[in-house]
Design a protein around this motif. Structure first.
Motif, PDB file in Angstrom:
ATOM      1  N   ARG A  37      37.701  44.101  33.874  1.00 23.25           N
ATOM      2  CA  ARG A  37      38.251  43.003  34.688  1.00 23.25           C
ATOM      3  C   ARG A  37      37.141  42.509  35.624  1.00 23.25           C
ATOM      4  O   ARG A  37      36.003  42.997  35.564  1.00 23.25           O
ATOM      5  CB  ARG A  37      39.471  43.475  35.487  1.00 23.25           C
ATOM      6  N   MET A  39      34.203  40.838  37.821  1.00 21.94           N
ATOM      7  CA  MET A  39      32.896  40.280  37.465  1.00 21.94           C
ATOM      8  C   MET A  39      32.402  40.793  36.124  1.00 21.94           C
ATOM      9  O   MET A  39      31.788  40.055  35.354  1.00 21.94           O
ATOM     10  CB  MET A  39      31.882  40.626  38.556  1.00 21.94           C
ATOM     11  N   ASP A  58      34.715  50.480  30.417  1.00 23.42           N
ATOM     12  CA  ASP A  58      35.562  50.610  31.612  1.00 23.42           C
ATOM     13  C   ASP A  58      36.540  51.753  31.380  1.00 23.42           C
ATOM     14  O   ASP A  58      36.692  52.218  30.241  1.00 23.42           O
ATOM     15  CB  ASP A  58      36.334  49.308  31.890  1.00 23.42           C
ATOM     16  N   ASN A 112      27.668  47.823  36.677  1.00 22.58           N
ATOM     17  CA  ASN A 112      28.533  46.951  37.482  1.00 22.58           C
ATOM     18  C   ASN A 112      29.758  47.660  38.055  1.00 22.58           C
ATOM     19  O   ASN A 112      30.274  47.239  39.095  1.00 22.58           O
ATOM     20  CB  ASN A 112      28.980  45.772  36.588  1.00 22.58           C
ATOM     21  N   TYR A 177      31.681  52.898  51.359  1.00 27.90           N
ATOM     22  CA  TYR A 177      31.218  51.814  50.466  1.00 27.90           C
ATOM     23  C   TYR A 177      29.865  51.279  50.912  1.00 27.90           C
ATOM     24  O   TYR A 177      28.935  51.144  50.106  1.00 27.90           O
ATOM     25  CB  TYR A 177      32.262  50.703  50.463  1.00 27.90           C
ATOM     26  N   VAL A 210      33.303  37.770  46.819  1.00 28.77           N
ATOM     27  CA  VAL A 210      33.505  37.123  45.515  1.00 28.77           C
ATOM     28  C   VAL A 210      34.965  37.254  45.079  1.00 28.77           C
ATOM     29  O   VAL A 210      35.604  38.296  45.286  1.00 28.77           O
ATOM     30  CB  VAL A 210      32.552  37.730  44.458  1.00 28.77           C
ATOM     31  N   THR A 212      37.568  38.204  43.119  1.00 24.63           N
ATOM     32  CA  THR A 212      38.046  39.109  42.056  1.00 24.63           C
ATOM     33  C   THR A 212      39.240  39.888  42.597  1.00 24.63           C
ATOM     34  O   THR A 212      39.589  39.781  43.771  1.00 24.63           O
ATOM     35  CB  THR A 212      36.962  40.136  41.641  1.00 24.63           C
TER      36      THR A 212
END
Ligand SMILES: NC(=O)c1ccc[n+]([C@@H]2O[C@H](COP(=O)([O-])OP(=O)(O)OC[C@H]3O[C@@H](n4cnc5c(N)ncnc54)[C@H](O)[C@@H]3O)[C@@H](O)[C@H]2O)c1
Length: 272
Positions: A37, A39, A58, A112, A177, A210, A212
């Motif tokens: 899913r 990006m 994934d 990613n 993070y 972004v 998403t």
């Protein structure tokens, strides 16, 4: 075109197509992690649209993305979906094998996959710290190791890691993070230095805010959206395709002398 000419909603992401074309990449093969899913799914789609074959990895969703792209795009690259957990080195080996079995080569590797947890600093549970570093840091190391071992035997290649503006600009309640993405930036330098002699270029992209699933809750909360956009000089959300623009360039021959770079795609957020 939705923005910046979208008068009704000027803060919306501009997800109109980008015109870039690097024909030298047609027929090459890219592994993209976290492609079920967000990006990663857009990267798989846009690479295929431009004739590049993709192994989409994934935990969930990758086979569905592959099926959808292959149905949509019949004159470009092909996508194979593969279940792979980036926290397990064997998962990366599986992605490499899928690329070699399906397409006979692997030229590019896009680390990613990522998770974006939240907690006040004093409340960060040990398991949050562990899982964030396992996915966002260890996952990048394991992916790059698998990629580099293969690429150095085959004349080189290019690796792109997903960092974040959070690696340089701290936001409260995101210490796990933020620090994981700072590590990705530094690891990108380490890999670039060590892998350059094998003709392996390693770069990173540092997205800002972004559009998403990862950031959906911000867009749905007007106060949070206002706060987030107050740190974006372009004053709008970014679209995944705008991040793809940087990725596609970094993979191309036009970037052949670029390694160890971190390209911000953040509407200027790193400066505020
Ligand atoms: N969206 C943003 O605003 C933003 C900003 C800066 C950086 N980033 C980074 O960009 C990357 C993509 O983000 P996104 O917005 O598309 O997120 P997303 O949450 O939409 O997608 C991330 C994907 O990674 C996968 N994933 C998570 N753990 C995994 C694991 N152990 N193994 C394999 N896959 C796993 C998820 O299943 C998901 O499909 C992430 O690294 C993220 O940190 C995103």
């Amino acid at each position: 075109m939705t923005a910046p000419n979208d008068q009704a909603n000027p803060t919306r992401a501009d997800d109109s197509p980008i015109a870039a074309s690097y024909p030298e990449l047609v027929g090459k093969v890219a592994v993209v992690t976290g492609a079920g899913r967000g990006m990663g799914a857009v990267f798989a789609t846009e690479l295929a649209r431009r004739g590049i074959n993709v192994v989409a990895g994934d935990l969930t969703g990758a086979p569905e993305v592959a099926e959808q792209v292959n149905r949509q795009i019949t004159d470009g690259g092909r996508v194979v979906g593969h279940r792979a957990d980036v926290t397990d080195p064997a998962g990366h080996d599986g992605l490499l094998r899928a690329g070699l079995d399906e397409f006979g080569r692997v030229d590019f590797w896009v680390n990613n996959a990522g998770i974006f947890p939240q907690a006040e600093f004093t409340e960060i549970p040990p398991e949050q710290l562990t899982s964030t570093y396992q996915v966002n840091v260890n996952g990048v190391v394991y992916g790059a190791q698998t990629a580099a071992r293969h690429m150095r035997e085959h004349g080189g290649g290019a690796i792109v890691n997903m960092a974040s503006v959070a690696g340089v600009r701290v936001r409260a309640t995101r210490a796990a993070y933020n620090s994981s993405k700072a590590a990705v930036r530094h690891l990108t330098s380490c890999m670039a230095v060590e892998l350059g002699s094998d003709n392996i270029r390693v770069n990173a992209i540092a997205p800002g805010f972004v559009d998403t699933e990862m950031t959906r809750w911000v867009r749905e909360d007007p106060a949070a959206l206002d706060r987030a956009l107050s740190t974006v000089p372009l004053h709008r959300v970014g679209a995944p395709i705008e991040v793809f623009g940087a990725l596609y360039f970094l993979l191309s021959d036009s970037a052949r002398y670029i390694t160890g770079a971190v390209i911000p795609v953040d509407g200027g957020s790193q400066h505020i």
